[in-house]
Design a protein around this motif. Structure first.
Motif, PDB file in Angstrom:
ATOM      1  N   LEU A 124       0.822  -1.206   0.000  1.00  0.00           N
ATOM      2  CA  LEU A 124       0.000   0.000   0.000  1.00  0.00           C
ATOM      3  C   LEU A 124       0.859   1.260   0.000  1.00  0.00           C
ATOM      4  O   LEU A 124       0.599   2.207  -0.749  1.00  0.00           O
ATOM      5  CB  LEU A 124      -0.922  -0.006   1.222  1.00  0.00           C
ATOM      6  N   SER A 128       0.120   8.174  -3.689  1.00  0.00           N
ATOM      7  CA  SER A 128      -1.260   8.576  -3.985  1.00  0.00           C
ATOM      8  C   SER A 128      -1.568   9.987  -3.508  1.00  0.00           C
ATOM      9  O   SER A 128      -2.468  10.190  -2.681  1.00  0.00           O
ATOM     10  CB  SER A 128      -2.239   7.588  -3.339  1.00  0.00           C
ATOM     11  N   SER A 135      -3.572   3.918  -7.179  1.00  0.00           N
ATOM     12  CA  SER A 135      -3.578   3.491  -5.783  1.00  0.00           C
ATOM     13  C   SER A 135      -4.840   2.703  -5.463  1.00  0.00           C
ATOM     14  O   SER A 135      -4.784   1.680  -4.760  1.00  0.00           O
ATOM     15  CB  SER A 135      -3.471   4.706  -4.865  1.00  0.00           C
ATOM     16  N   VAL A 181      -5.129  -0.895  -3.666  1.00  0.00           N
ATOM     17  CA  VAL A 181      -5.942  -1.115  -2.468  1.00  0.00           C
ATOM     18  C   VAL A 181      -6.988  -2.201  -2.730  1.00  0.00           C
ATOM     19  O   VAL A 181      -7.229  -3.074  -1.886  1.00  0.00           O
ATOM     20  CB  VAL A 181      -6.615   0.197  -2.025  1.00  0.00           C
ATOM     21  N   HIS A 183      -9.272   6.314   4.108  1.00  0.00           N
ATOM     22  CA  HIS A 183      -8.941   6.938   2.826  1.00  0.00           C
ATOM     23  C   HIS A 183      -7.570   6.461   2.381  1.00  0.00           C
ATOM     24  O   HIS A 183      -6.705   6.126   3.203  1.00  0.00           O
ATOM     25  CB  HIS A 183      -8.979   8.471   2.923  1.00  0.00           C
ATOM     26  N   HIS A 184      -7.355   6.444   1.057  1.00  0.00           N
ATOM     27  CA  HIS A 184      -6.076   5.977   0.538  1.00  0.00           C
ATOM     28  C   HIS A 184      -5.260   7.099  -0.094  1.00  0.00           C
ATOM     29  O   HIS A 184      -4.123   6.861  -0.523  1.00  0.00           O
ATOM     30  CB  HIS A 184      -6.286   4.835  -0.472  1.00  0.00           C
ATOM     31  N   THR A 186      -2.995  10.604   0.082  1.00  0.00           N
ATOM     32  CA  THR A 186      -2.046  11.148   1.046  1.00  0.00           C
ATOM     33  C   THR A 186      -1.666  12.571   0.639  1.00  0.00           C
ATOM     34  O   THR A 186      -2.019  13.045  -0.439  1.00  0.00           O
ATOM     35  CB  THR A 186      -0.765  10.306   1.136  1.00  0.00           C
ATOM     36  N   LYS A 222      -2.420   4.557   5.625  1.00  0.00           N
ATOM     37  CA  LYS A 222      -2.440   3.274   4.936  1.00  0.00           C
ATOM     38  C   LYS A 222      -2.340   2.098   5.889  1.00  0.00           C
ATOM     39  O   LYS A 222      -2.851   1.009   5.588  1.00  0.00           O
ATOM     40  CB  LYS A 222      -1.364   3.247   3.861  1.00  0.00           C
ATOM     41  N   LEU A 237      -5.883   1.226   6.720  1.00  0.00           N
ATOM     42  CA  LEU A 237      -6.556   0.419   5.702  1.00  0.00           C
ATOM     43  C   LEU A 237      -6.164  -1.046   5.839  1.00  0.00           C
ATOM     44  O   LEU A 237      -7.013  -1.938   5.777  1.00  0.00           O
ATOM     45  CB  LEU A 237      -6.187   0.926   4.306  1.00  0.00           C
ATOM     46  N   VAL A 292     -13.475   3.187   1.361  1.00  0.00           N
ATOM     47  CA  VAL A 292     -12.136   3.765   1.266  1.00  0.00           C
ATOM     48  C   VAL A 292     -12.197   4.889   0.239  1.00  0.00           C
ATOM     49  O   VAL A 292     -12.396   4.640  -0.957  1.00  0.00           O
ATOM     50  CB  VAL A 292     -11.095   2.712   0.843  1.00  0.00           C
TER      51      VAL A 292
END
Length: 381
Positions: free
Chosen positions: A8, A13, A24, A28, A67-68, A70, A98, A101, A121
């Motif tokens: 991840l 991202s 990303s 994920v 959330h993915h 950044t 991450k 997640l 996500v």
């Protein structure tokens, strides 16, 4: 867990890069599918990619939220590569969020029956959730509880309250003139801005921990011209909805001081507060479950920063935040995750999710949103 986290973190991202966020989301989805055995829905709104797992055939009951995206730009891995050393994970976005997640995937995979769990996500939380807000509110409104996988507060504390956020821009329209030949013919936007900044600087309430902060300021065009226009931003943080309304009314009531000037006030409440009443029942459950697992009693913290947990609480859904990784350095060069805490935090998340699936719902929080949530239309192959 560390192998999944490495994958991840290894896909950068940054929120503003739509292609990077889409790539990303693909990573994920692959990690999540490997752990959960189910492919997620891919929801694309205005080019931003979000993922949703709805597990089982029953109605949604528990929302796990993360959330993915950044804040780290493409190329950050070169200077901050993923690493595990001295009991710490390092790498851009590992702490925020991450690792959270990864924990969600492993926690849900450990459930005997995940029916009733929704895992959402999103891909734009770091920008204020401009495209995912309605999606988050919609998913939360159908659930008995929302568990937010944002990183913990200091020392691993769960986040039981977050300040609400309002964002404004104050624009001033004056009249330009030559600063040397006839400044009296102008209406100086900089002077008007100064009056308004001082008025706004009087709005905070220290006793209620309300902050109202003028931030970025621009005015004028050249050094020898009376500024004809200018603007500045205002950041507001409040602990309760009443304060958010008070400040909003005060911002709307601003009036120009200089003859011939005009104000333009835009913006408003961005995220409602996550008040402690929205998290109290869930935190109490977490304390009991931690004791059953032989874990230390969780601490609680009220924080100034906002998350999508503000949105779920605003939708009237009991919400507990900060269930993700223990570590520190969010958005900073020393971002890190404590390795030893990953399995224990994940075990607590599994236990809390299982307990919520089996037991009566917590007391609902007061709904703060002005309109019913609507499910956005997306690209869902």
């Amino acid at each position: 867990m560390l192998d999944d986290l490495a994958v991840l973190v290894g896909r950068e991202s940054p929120s503003a890069d739509l292609e990077a966020v889409a790539a990303s989301a693909g990573v994920v989805a692959e990690v999540g599918e490997a752990r959960l055995g189910v492919r997620p829905e891919r929801i694309v709104i205005e080019g931003r990619t979000h993922l949703r797992w709805r597990l089982g055939d029953g109605p949604p009951r528990v929302l796990l939220l993360g959330h993915h995206d950044t804040v780290w730009p493409i190329g950050s891995l070169a200077g901050h590569p993923f690493s595990v050393a001295d009991g710490l994970v390092r790498g851009p976005g590992c702490f925020d969020m991450k690792a959270g997640l990864m924990m969600a995937f492993h926690a849900v995979a450990a459930l005997p029956d995940p029916s009733g769990v929704t895992l959402l996500v999103t891909g734009d939380e770091e920008m204020g959730s401009p495209t995912s807000r309605v999606l988050v509110e919609h998913e939360a409104s159908g659930c008995a509880a929302a568990l937010v996988l944002e990183a913990s507060a200091d020392g691993g504390a769960l986040k039981t309250a977050r300040k609400g956020v309002s964002l404004y821009e104050v624009g001033v329209h004056g009249r330009p003139a030559h600063a040397g030949l006839e400044p009296e013919r102008g209406v100086n936007a900089t002077v008007e801005l100064a009056h308004q900044i001082l008025a706004i600087a009087a709005l905070p309430d220290a006793a209620r921990r309300t902050t109202v902060t003028p931030t970025m300021l621009t005015s004028g065009t050249t050094t020898n011209t009376v500024p004809g226009s200018g603007r500045f931003a205002v950041d507001v943080r409040v602990r309760d909805a009443a304060e958010q309304r008070r400040v909003d009314e005060a911002m709307r009531a601003l009036r120009p001081v200089l003859d011939g000037s005009r104000l333009e006030i835009t913006g408003g409440p961005n995220r409602p507060p996550l008040e402690s009443s929205a998290s109290a029942a869930l935190f109490a459950r977490a304390v009991v479950l931690a004791a059953r697992l032989g874990l230390p009693e969780p601490a609680r913290a009220a924080v100034g920063g906002a998350s999508d947990g503000n949105l779920t609480a605003g939708a009237g859904t009991p919400t507990l935040d900060g269930l993700g990784a223990v570590g520190g350095g969010a958005h900073a060069d020393d971002e890190h995750v404590v390795v030893a805490e990953l399995p224990t935090r994940t075990a607590l998340l599994t236990a809390l999710t299982s307990d919520l699936l089996a037991g009566p719902p917590p007391t609902a929080a007061p709904r703060r949103t002005a309109e019913p949530a609507r499910a956005p239309r997306g690209d869902c192959p």
